[in-house]
Design a protein around this motif. Sequence first.
Motif, PDB file in Angstrom:
ATOM      1  N   LEU A 209       0.853  -1.178   0.000  1.00  0.00           N
ATOM      2  CA  LEU A 209       0.000   0.000   0.000  1.00  0.00           C
ATOM      3  C   LEU A 209       0.896   1.237   0.000  1.00  0.00           C
ATOM      4  CD1 LEU A 209      -1.809  -2.318   1.346  1.00  0.00           C
ATOM      5  CD2 LEU A 209      -3.135  -0.430   2.310  1.00  0.00           C
ATOM      6  N   ALA A 210       0.597   2.183  -0.878  1.00  0.00           N
ATOM      7  CA  ALA A 210       1.382   3.412  -0.949  1.00  0.00           C
ATOM      8  C   ALA A 210       1.046   4.323   0.227  1.00  0.00           C
ATOM      9  CB  ALA A 210       1.112   4.136  -2.263  1.00  0.00           C
ATOM     10  N   VAL A 211       2.044   4.970   0.778  1.00  0.00           N
ATOM     11  CA  VAL A 211       1.833   5.914   1.876  1.00  0.00           C
ATOM     12  C   VAL A 211       1.103   7.141   1.336  1.00  0.00           C
ATOM     13  CG1 VAL A 211       2.958   7.398   3.580  1.00  0.00           C
ATOM     14  CG2 VAL A 211       3.881   5.121   3.096  1.00  0.00           C
ATOM     15  N   GLY A 212       0.046   7.570   2.057  1.00  0.00           N
ATOM     16  CA  GLY A 212      -0.687   8.777   1.692  1.00  0.00           C
ATOM     17  C   GLY A 212      -1.766   8.593   0.654  1.00  0.00           C
ATOM     18  N   LYS A 213      -1.925   7.394   0.128  1.00  0.00           N
ATOM     19  CA  LYS A 213      -2.972   7.148  -0.861  1.00  0.00           C
ATOM     20  C   LYS A 213      -4.172   6.496  -0.185  1.00  0.00           C
ATOM     21  CE  LYS A 213      -4.144   4.503  -5.004  1.00  0.00           C
ATOM     22  NZ  LYS A 213      -3.683   3.578  -6.063  1.00  0.00           N
ATOM     23  N   LYS A 214      -5.370   7.047  -0.430  1.00  0.00           N
ATOM     24  CA  LYS A 214      -6.583   6.479   0.151  1.00  0.00           C
ATOM     25  C   LYS A 214      -7.126   5.404  -0.781  1.00  0.00           C
ATOM     26  CE  LYS A 214      -9.554   9.001   2.395  1.00  0.00           C
ATOM     27  NZ  LYS A 214     -10.653   9.963   2.746  1.00  0.00           N
ATOM     28  N   TYR A 215      -7.244   4.192  -0.251  1.00  0.00           N
ATOM     29  CA  TYR A 215      -7.785   3.068  -1.014  1.00  0.00           C
ATOM     30  C   TYR A 215      -9.248   2.877  -0.638  1.00  0.00           C
ATOM     31  CZ  TYR A 215      -2.928   1.889  -2.074  1.00  0.00           C
ATOM     32  OH  TYR A 215      -1.633   1.938  -2.506  1.00  0.00           O
ATOM     33  N   THR A 216     -10.106   2.757  -1.641  1.00  0.00           N
ATOM     34  CA  THR A 216     -11.532   2.551  -1.427  1.00  0.00           C
ATOM     35  C   THR A 216     -11.899   1.122  -1.815  1.00  0.00           C
ATOM     36  OG1 THR A 216     -12.019   4.875  -1.882  1.00  0.00           O
ATOM     37  CG2 THR A 216     -13.854   3.320  -2.015  1.00  0.00           C
ATOM     38  N   LEU A 217     -12.462   0.389  -0.866  1.00  0.00           N
ATOM     39  CA  LEU A 217     -12.827  -1.012  -1.077  1.00  0.00           C
ATOM     40  C   LEU A 217     -14.334  -1.152  -0.913  1.00  0.00           C
ATOM     41  CD1 LEU A 217      -9.997  -2.651   1.070  1.00  0.00           C
ATOM     42  CD2 LEU A 217      -9.909  -1.979  -1.330  1.00  0.00           C
ATOM     43  N   ASP A 218     -14.991  -1.700  -1.917  1.00  0.00           N
ATOM     44  CA  ASP A 218     -16.446  -1.853  -1.898  1.00  0.00           C
ATOM     45  C   ASP A 218     -16.834  -3.286  -1.577  1.00  0.00           C
ATOM     46  OD1 ASP A 218     -16.796   0.816  -2.690  1.00  0.00           O
ATOM     47  OD2 ASP A 218     -16.540   0.267  -4.799  1.00  0.00           O
ATOM     48  N   GLY A 219     -18.015  -3.437  -0.965  1.00  0.00           N
ATOM     49  CA  GLY A 219     -18.566  -4.769  -0.726  1.00  0.00           C
ATOM     50  C   GLY A 219     -17.944  -5.474   0.459  1.00  0.00           C
ATOM     51  N   GLY A 220     -18.457  -6.641   0.790  1.00  0.00           N
ATOM     52  CA  GLY A 220     -17.923  -7.409   1.911  1.00  0.00           C
ATOM     53  C   GLY A 220     -16.612  -8.068   1.567  1.00  0.00           C
ATOM     54  N   PHE A 221     -15.713  -8.169   2.539  1.00  0.00           N
ATOM     55  CA  PHE A 221     -14.425  -8.821   2.303  1.00  0.00           C
ATOM     56  C   PHE A 221     -13.751  -9.110   3.637  1.00  0.00           C
ATOM     57  CE2 PHE A 221     -13.613  -4.279   2.423  1.00  0.00           C
ATOM     58  CZ  PHE A 221     -12.493  -4.168   3.233  1.00  0.00           C
ATOM     59  N   LYS A 222     -12.764  -9.956   3.571  1.00  0.00           N
ATOM     60  CA  LYS A 222     -11.869 -10.211   4.696  1.00  0.00           C
ATOM     61  C   LYS A 222     -10.463  -9.884   4.225  1.00  0.00           C
ATOM     62  CE  LYS A 222     -14.675 -13.908   6.746  1.00  0.00           C
ATOM     63  NZ  LYS A 222     -15.813 -13.798   5.813  1.00  0.00           N
TER      64      LYS A 222
END
Length: 370
Positions: free
Chosen positions: A89-102
């Motif tokens: 994961l890049a520092v300072g980047k916001k990751y958006t994750l949709d739906g259910g997950f583990k």
Amino acid sequence: MATAAAAAPSHAGAGASHNNPSSSLSSHHNTTIDTSDLPPLPAGSTTVRHVLSAEEELRLEVPFLGTKQETVCHLLVQKGTCELWGVELAVGKKYTLDGGFKAALFTWHGCVIDVTCEPLEISYTSDETAANVSYVNTHAQLEALRDEAAAAAAQSGGNNSNKTIGPRVLIAGPPESGKSSLAKVLVAYATKLGRTPLWVDLDPAANAVSVPGTLAAVPMTGDTALVETYATGGIPATGTTPLVLFHGSTQLQPELYRAQVTALAAKIQQRLDYTTVTAAEENTTKNNNAVADNERSSGIIVNTNGWIQDEGFQLLLHTIDVMKINVVLIMGHDRLYSMMNNHFKKQAESSSVEAPKIIKLPRSGGTVSR
């Protein structure tokens, strides 16, 4: 395979460092990241800030609420290094994750990560991550096999043989033992080093490469192993084209499965058996040869279903045979490990066929039932 020294990816985009001894990992285990220079979270914010020490893992379980109320989560690494099944994961980047997950967010050297997710079913930090060290050691050993294949290809002058094909890895174990997660880790670590392994998923119940009810194979690169898709599924919808066979059901149909695995193995072999042209031909053709050489030496990584008893075991042996598997990784199952070893020991007594290397790996502590 001899046990390799533990090798921790040291920064985003870096692969395994083959020179780091295992003791260097444990020396960082209690390291704590300094958060005094980070801005505080706003009052009333639903964001939770997690500070992870070296070799700790943040495990998240997010429910799927349906199409009318989808869960949306945001991950933001504020400091340090963190990876999701091998993808940095890049520092300072916001990751958006949709739906259910583990998801399991692991750090080798410590990190600070903000998680904004409503609702969040389970969230906890664990330092029982010895399995991660075993996995990166396995990757380092597979890299050694890829180097050998690349060297053999360079010396062959374009004469293809099994020696110029990298490791053909099959991951086996009972359901919910972490097979898919390990496949993602090994694919991600390989692509960080510029490899292009073929990722093969033979689990029709929960196929990570395509939709459920299918068997599939896809070439992977650093552009296709992404945080967003690794969290909620497998490969991205664009950027690569998988070969998908429709199994017709999430339940394994033995005879159809056997035939489809045989057909998929033939297609994979056709892809790897290319024809090298002379240096006098066009540069584009030479570039294509270089890509093909890289894909051959990168090998394949095969994820299987959880059927390991009776006919399921026979189907595993069939898969190993037709896909010419030379490395079998058993996920924390002593009985299956013993059965595999006994089978190939007997085969070696009556045949000159070289047996694959059978390696038992521990399950990740974060593995949970679906």
